[in-house]
Design a protein around this motif. Structure first.
Motif, PDB file in Angstrom:
ATOM      1  N   ALA A 326      -5.073   2.222  86.402  1.00  0.00           N
ATOM      2  CA  ALA A 326      -3.953   1.450  86.939  1.00  0.00           C
ATOM      3  C   ALA A 326      -2.590   2.053  86.603  1.00  0.00           C
ATOM      4  O   ALA A 326      -1.614   1.774  87.307  1.00  0.00           O
ATOM      5  CB  ALA A 326      -4.014   0.015  86.421  1.00  0.00           C
ATOM      6  N   GLY A 327      -2.498   2.882  85.543  1.00  0.00           N
ATOM      7  CA  GLY A 327      -1.164   3.348  85.209  1.00  0.00           C
ATOM      8  C   GLY A 327      -1.053   4.522  84.274  1.00  0.00           C
ATOM      9  O   GLY A 327       0.063   4.895  83.893  1.00  0.00           O
ATOM     10  N   PHE A 328      -2.182   5.138  83.896  1.00  0.00           N
ATOM     11  CA  PHE A 328      -2.101   6.140  82.837  1.00  0.00           C
ATOM     12  C   PHE A 328      -2.900   7.404  83.168  1.00  0.00           C
ATOM     13  O   PHE A 328      -3.552   7.987  82.312  1.00  0.00           O
ATOM     14  CB  PHE A 328      -2.597   5.533  81.521  1.00  0.00           C
ATOM     15  CG  PHE A 328      -1.765   4.367  81.062  1.00  0.00           C
ATOM     16  CD1 PHE A 328      -0.597   4.575  80.349  1.00  0.00           C
ATOM     17  CD2 PHE A 328      -2.132   3.072  81.379  1.00  0.00           C
ATOM     18  CE1 PHE A 328       0.179   3.507  79.945  1.00  0.00           C
ATOM     19  CE2 PHE A 328      -1.365   1.997  80.974  1.00  0.00           C
ATOM     20  CZ  PHE A 328      -0.197   2.212  80.253  1.00  0.00           C
ATOM     21  N   THR A 329      -2.834   7.844  84.423  1.00  0.00           N
ATOM     22  CA  THR A 329      -3.480   9.090  84.824  1.00  0.00           C
ATOM     23  C   THR A 329      -2.451  10.215  84.865  1.00  0.00           C
ATOM     24  O   THR A 329      -1.243   9.972  84.914  1.00  0.00           O
ATOM     25  CB  THR A 329      -4.133   8.957  86.208  1.00  0.00           C
ATOM     26  OG1 THR A 329      -3.095   8.844  87.203  1.00  0.00           O
ATOM     27  CG2 THR A 329      -5.034   7.727  86.272  1.00  0.00           C
ATOM     28  N   THR A 330      -2.932  11.445  84.878  1.00  0.00           N
ATOM     29  CA  THR A 330      -1.997  12.567  84.943  1.00  0.00           C
ATOM     30  C   THR A 330      -1.277  12.623  86.288  1.00  0.00           C
ATOM     31  O   THR A 330      -0.144  13.109  86.362  1.00  0.00           O
ATOM     32  CB  THR A 330      -2.704  13.904  84.663  1.00  0.00           C
ATOM     33  OG1 THR A 330      -3.949  13.947  85.364  1.00  0.00           O
ATOM     34  CG2 THR A 330      -2.940  14.107  83.196  1.00  0.00           C
ATOM     35  N   ALA A 331      -1.901  12.128  87.346  1.00  0.00           N
ATOM     36  CA  ALA A 331      -1.204  12.074  88.637  1.00  0.00           C
ATOM     37  C   ALA A 331      -0.011  11.126  88.545  1.00  0.00           C
ATOM     38  O   ALA A 331       1.082  11.424  89.063  1.00  0.00           O
ATOM     39  CB  ALA A 331      -2.162  11.627  89.732  1.00  0.00           C
ATOM     40  N   GLN A 332      -0.206   9.997  87.873  1.00  0.00           N
ATOM     41  CA  GLN A 332       0.904   9.052  87.700  1.00  0.00           C
ATOM     42  C   GLN A 332       1.968   9.620  86.771  1.00  0.00           C
ATOM     43  O   GLN A 332       3.169   9.432  86.991  1.00  0.00           O
ATOM     44  CB  GLN A 332       0.351   7.720  87.191  1.00  0.00           C
ATOM     45  CG  GLN A 332      -0.504   7.011  88.234  1.00  0.00           C
ATOM     46  CD  GLN A 332      -1.492   6.027  87.637  1.00  0.00           C
ATOM     47  OE1 GLN A 332      -1.872   6.132  86.470  1.00  0.00           O
ATOM     48  NE2 GLN A 332      -1.925   5.071  88.436  1.00  0.00           N
ATOM     49  N   LEU A 333       1.543  10.321  85.724  1.00  0.00           N
ATOM     50  CA  LEU A 333       2.494  11.002  84.843  1.00  0.00           C
ATOM     51  C   LEU A 333       3.330  11.996  85.623  1.00  0.00           C
ATOM     52  O   LEU A 333       4.564  12.044  85.474  1.00  0.00           O
ATOM     53  CB  LEU A 333       1.731  11.709  83.725  1.00  0.00           C
ATOM     54  CG  LEU A 333       2.504  12.729  82.884  1.00  0.00           C
ATOM     55  CD1 LEU A 333       3.616  12.062  82.101  1.00  0.00           C
ATOM     56  CD2 LEU A 333       1.552  13.474  81.947  1.00  0.00           C
ATOM     57  N   ALA A 334       2.699  12.805  86.460  1.00  0.00           N
ATOM     58  CA  ALA A 334       3.429  13.793  87.246  1.00  0.00           C
ATOM     59  C   ALA A 334       4.438  13.120  88.167  1.00  0.00           C
ATOM     60  O   ALA A 334       5.560  13.615  88.351  1.00  0.00           O
ATOM     61  CB  ALA A 334       2.458  14.646  88.053  1.00  0.00           C
ATOM     62  N   GLY A 335       4.059  11.984  88.752  1.00  0.00           N
ATOM     63  CA  GLY A 335       4.991  11.260  89.599  1.00  0.00           C
ATOM     64  C   GLY A 335       6.217  10.797  88.837  1.00  0.00           C
ATOM     65  O   GLY A 335       7.350  10.839  89.357  1.00  0.00           O
ATOM     66  N   ARG A 336       6.024  10.368  87.593  1.00  0.00           N
ATOM     67  CA  ARG A 336       7.160   9.916  86.777  1.00  0.00           C
ATOM     68  C   ARG A 336       8.080  11.081  86.407  1.00  0.00           C
ATOM     69  O   ARG A 336       9.307  10.935  86.405  1.00  0.00           O
ATOM     70  CB  ARG A 336       6.635   9.217  85.525  1.00  0.00           C
ATOM     71  CG  ARG A 336       5.881   7.925  85.835  1.00  0.00           C
ATOM     72  CD  ARG A 336       5.158   7.386  84.613  1.00  0.00           C
ATOM     73  NE  ARG A 336       4.241   6.325  85.013  1.00  0.00           N
ATOM     74  CZ  ARG A 336       2.973   6.201  84.624  1.00  0.00           C
ATOM     75  NH1 ARG A 336       2.464   7.090  83.778  1.00  0.00           N
ATOM     76  NH2 ARG A 336       2.230   5.222  85.039  1.00  0.00           N
TER      77      ARG A 336
END
Length: 344
Positions: A326-336
């Motif tokens: 829901a919020g802690f993948t590397t794809a989400q990290l890269a987006g941030r």
């Protein structure tokens, strides 16, 4: 906005990081993400993302860079944006030319300044002030870093970390009880951990315990300490674990969050020390239980509670996997991180 335009974004890694070997291990299924920290996933959000190593620098080269650091950083429109993961690489990025902008993460600096004083890190301060933007992985770092850098410094952004949930895949909960602890950074607390594991073994002598650490403390009976694990070995160890236990000393950079998220991604419940910023990672899930700094009794108690109720522990682990997705993948990290780069 500094998105790099047609020139794109270059992710710079330390000179000693063997990027081709990392990619080969990833292709073979033996390492997470195509590049370290999943920064290859920036290409989902920004154009023309490439990776390269920072150059090896001789003593003379270091002296030249120190002189260059006294000059304005210089920004060349139409050239790539430079990005580094942490402040140690960021020092070299700060004097790397032919870039339109520079961005870096900051991991350890806030704790180092708190313990040793800001005067010991004047060069680091100067280097970070040459950036166009910085990010930290704990909201507890934002104010101390901003204060340390002073007026006129680049903005400091809080960016939540993430792990490769495809590599650390969800695995069925094991039948054989095993406690696992992983990590040897400067803010781990092996004394508290091993006291807790002694109590766990006393209460449950049937439980195996594996600790990855470089500690010189003699482990108690029934506890196996190993100094190093490859990514593939680590993934396999999580898969065998019933619960993952982490003890840390006071710190601001959320020591232990990587292991905690990898464990949850694998479907394993977690017991971890609550330090500033930890609630942002594990406060919203039943998969994690947090204890106070130095609380060996609490660490043992919460670990035993999970061991003694494997059905609930399995359910908690499944919730942990959902929490990561829901919020802690590397794809989400890269987006941030891409948002930080675009924010200028």
């Amino acid at each position: 906005m500094a998105t790099g335009g047609g020139a794109g974004v270059v992710v710079f890694y330390p000179a000693g990081r063997d990027l081709p070997a990392w990619r080969e291990r990833h292709t073979a299924g033996a390492a997470p993400d195509r590049w370290p920290y999943g920064l290859d996933r920036l290409d989902r959000f920004l154009p023309v993302v490439t990776a390269r190593n920072l150059p090896n620098v001789s003593s003379a080269g270091r002296a030249a860079r120190r002189l260059k650091a006294l000059l304005p950083p210089g920004r060349r429109p139409g050239r790539p944006v430079g990005v580094t993961w942490d402040e140690n690489a960021g020092v070299f990025l700060s004097t790397t030319g032919a870039l339109s902008a520079r961005y870096s993460g900051v991991v350890w600096l806030t704790d180092s300044v708190a313990r040793q004083g800001g005067s010991a890190f004047h060069g680091m301060r100067r280097a970070m002030r040459r950036m166009d933007g910085l990010w930290v992985l704990s909201d507890a770092q934002v104010a101390p870093l901003t204060d340390f850098l002073g007026s006129g410094a680049p903005p400091v952004h809080y960016v939540r970390f993430g792990v490769d949930h495809d590599f650390f895949r969800h695995v069925t909960y094991p039948a054989r009880p095993l406690v696992v602890s992983v990590g040897g950074d400067r803010d781990r607390d092996p004394e508290t951990l091993l006291r807790a594991m002694t109590a766990v073994r006393r209460a449950r002598p049937d439980v195996d315990i594996v600790v990855q650490s470089k500690t010189s403390i003699d482990p108690p009976e029934g506890v196996t300490v190993i100094p190093y694990l490859t990514h593939a070995e680590l993934r396999d160890l999580y898969a065998r674990a019933s619960v993952v236990a982490i003890a840390t000393r006071p710190n601001l950079h959320v020591s232990g969050m990587t292991v905690g998220l990898e464990a949850l991604s694998t479907g394993r419940p977690l017991v971890i020390t609550r330090t500033p910023g930890m609630d942002d990672y594990f406060g919203g899930t039943t998969a994690a239980r947090m204890i106070d700094v130095g609380d060996a009794d609490g660490l043992a108690r919460e670990t035993l509670a999970m061991l003694d109720d494997p059905v609930s522990a399995s359910v908690a682990g499944t919730a942990g996997r959902a929490h990561v997705e829901a919020g802690f993948t590397t794809a989400q990290l890269a987006g941030r991180i891409a948002d930080v780069i675009r924010s200028r």
